[in-house]
Design a protein around this motif. Structure first.
Motif, short mmCIF file in Angstrom:
data_model
loop_
_atom_site.label_atom_id
_atom_site.label_comp_id
_atom_site.label_asym_id
_atom_site.label_seq_id
_atom_site.Cartn_x
_atom_site.Cartn_y
_atom_site.Cartn_z
N ARG A 200 28.83 -20.74 23.61
CA ARG A 200 27.73 -21.59 23.17
C ARG A 200 28.05 -23.06 23.43
NH1 ARG A 200 22.60 -22.40 23.26
NH2 ARG A 200 21.81 -23.67 21.50
N LEU B 239 25.81 -25.63 25.60
CA LEU B 239 25.33 -26.91 25.07
C LEU B 239 25.73 -28.06 25.99
CD1 LEU B 239 26.03 -26.46 21.25
CD2 LEU B 239 23.81 -26.59 22.38
N LEU C 229 19.00 -30.07 20.34
CA LEU C 229 20.40 -29.67 20.53
C LEU C 229 21.40 -30.63 19.90
CD1 LEU C 229 20.24 -28.55 24.28
CD2 LEU C 229 19.95 -27.14 22.22
N SER C 230 20.97 -31.71 19.30
CA SER C 230 21.89 -32.70 18.73
C SER C 230 21.44 -33.09 17.33
CB SER C 230 21.98 -33.94 19.62
OG SER C 230 20.70 -34.53 19.77
N PHE D 207 30.89 -30.68 17.63
CA PHE D 207 29.68 -29.96 17.26
C PHE D 207 29.74 -29.65 15.76
CE2 PHE D 207 30.64 -29.00 21.67
CZ PHE D 207 29.44 -29.24 22.31
N LYS E 227 25.22 -27.89 16.93
CA LYS E 227 24.53 -29.05 17.48
C LYS E 227 25.56 -30.13 17.81
CE LYS E 227 19.97 -28.57 15.36
NZ LYS E 227 18.88 -29.27 14.62
#
Length: 330
Positions: free
Chosen positions: A202, A206, A225-226, A309, A318
């Motif tokens: 993952r 990302l 995504l963040s 993350f 994220k």
């Protein structure tokens, strides 16, 4: 004619020209990559240096753009250290006070500072007083410095940071690598979560998705995504590019090597900091014409960065922070 121009006007003109030059010049490394700094948040470890790994054998750049408040510890003197007296404190102050009081008493009884020798005697006494005070002040100052040096604690070393580079690291398989060819991951000492292969895959996804979304200025994907804080800094950089009339084109992102630097739990969240070396075609192009402004729009270049993350209960990983690993983020 030009000699009549005031000096401050010339200085102002130089400042304006320098500012214009700085705004006109930019690079793709400063626009997107962390470079010699970083942004985002690593929770309570925001201002701590991540562990060194094989992928990033150098120290990561500090995070200087963050919304995380930095707690400042008040500096306190050592317990055994005595307070240092001021210029007129302690014995020196008592001596000066006594001499002045004696002189005033002599004046009151008719002798004054000079006694029976008049003005010349007064000057002689003042000189002797100053010499005595200077000698006494130097003597006691040297004695206090000697006592402080003898009571100072010894230097201590952080064994955790010394052993960080000796710890084994997880290896993230490169893009295109199959699970059959991948070597079994070794548990890292500072991995408090126990990240699994799906987590590593993952993180790789990302990296590719966020870089691609950044290059295409896809705000919706970046927001998904963040974290809101990381998104604010990414949006700020994209806005600066738009103001300068350029766009950071990023494509063909491939992860070449990756290691887990740290993974830990904090309150109800889980954090994972990884060192990732990847290749990409990264260039700055004109927004209108598409003409190359900086970088290389044909050949890929390699970059090594530290990405953090965060995952909260019921949510996916994220992007939380990005740090460079050198002066130019490579």
């Amino acid at each position: 004619m030009f000699s009549a121009v005031p000096r401050f006007a010339k200085i102002a003109a130089i400042v304006v020209l320098a500012a214009a030059s700085s705004f006109a010049s930019f690079s793709d490394a400063d626009a997107r990559r962390a470079g010699s700094s970083g942004f985002g948040s690593r929770g309570t470890r925001t201002f701590d240096t991540p562990a060194i790994t094989r992928t990033a054998p150098t120290q990561a750049a500090p995070i200087d753009r963050t919304m995380t408040p930095q707690t400042q510890t008040a500096t306190q003197p050592p317990i055994n250290a005595q307070p240092r007296p001021g210029l007129f404190g302690g014995f020196g102050g008592s001596m000066i006070g006594g001499l002045i009081a004696g002189g005033l008493l002599g004046m009151l009884i008719g002798h004054g500072f000079g006694g029976g020798f008049g003005f010349l005697g007064m000057l002689l006494q003042i000189g002797l007083i100053i010499a005595a005070i200077s000698f006494a002040m130097r003597f006691f100052a040297n004695r206090q410095r000697t006592n402080y040096a003898a009571s100072a604690p010894g230097t201590s070393y952080n064994t955790n940071s010394m052993n960080a580079s000796q710890r084994p690291s997880f290896s993230i398989p490169p893009i295109g690598g199959s699970a059959a060819n991948a070597k079994p991951a070794a548990r890292q000492a500072n991995d408090e979560i126990g990240l699994k292969q799906p987590d590593l895959e993952r993180f790789e996804q990302l990296l590719t998705k966020i870089q691609t979304a950044y290059g295409s200025e896809d705000y919706a994907t970046l927001r998904q995504l963040s974290t809101p804080e990381a998104m604010s800094y990414l949006a700020e950089e994209l806005g600066e590019n738009a103001t300068n009339g350029v766009r950071n084109s990023v494509s063909d992102v491939r992860l070449l090597q990756g290691d887990i630097a740290e993974a830990w739990r904090e309150d109800s969240a889980e954090y994972a900091t990884l060192a990732m070396r990847y290749s990409s075609i990264d260039a700055m192009v004109d927004r209108t014409t598409g003409k190359l402004v900086d970088g290389d729009d044909r050949n890929p270049s390699e970059t090594t960065e530290i990405w953090t993350f965060v995952r909260r209960p019921g949510s996916d990983w994220k992007l939380s922070a990005i740090q460079g690993t050198g002066p130019h983020g490579a």
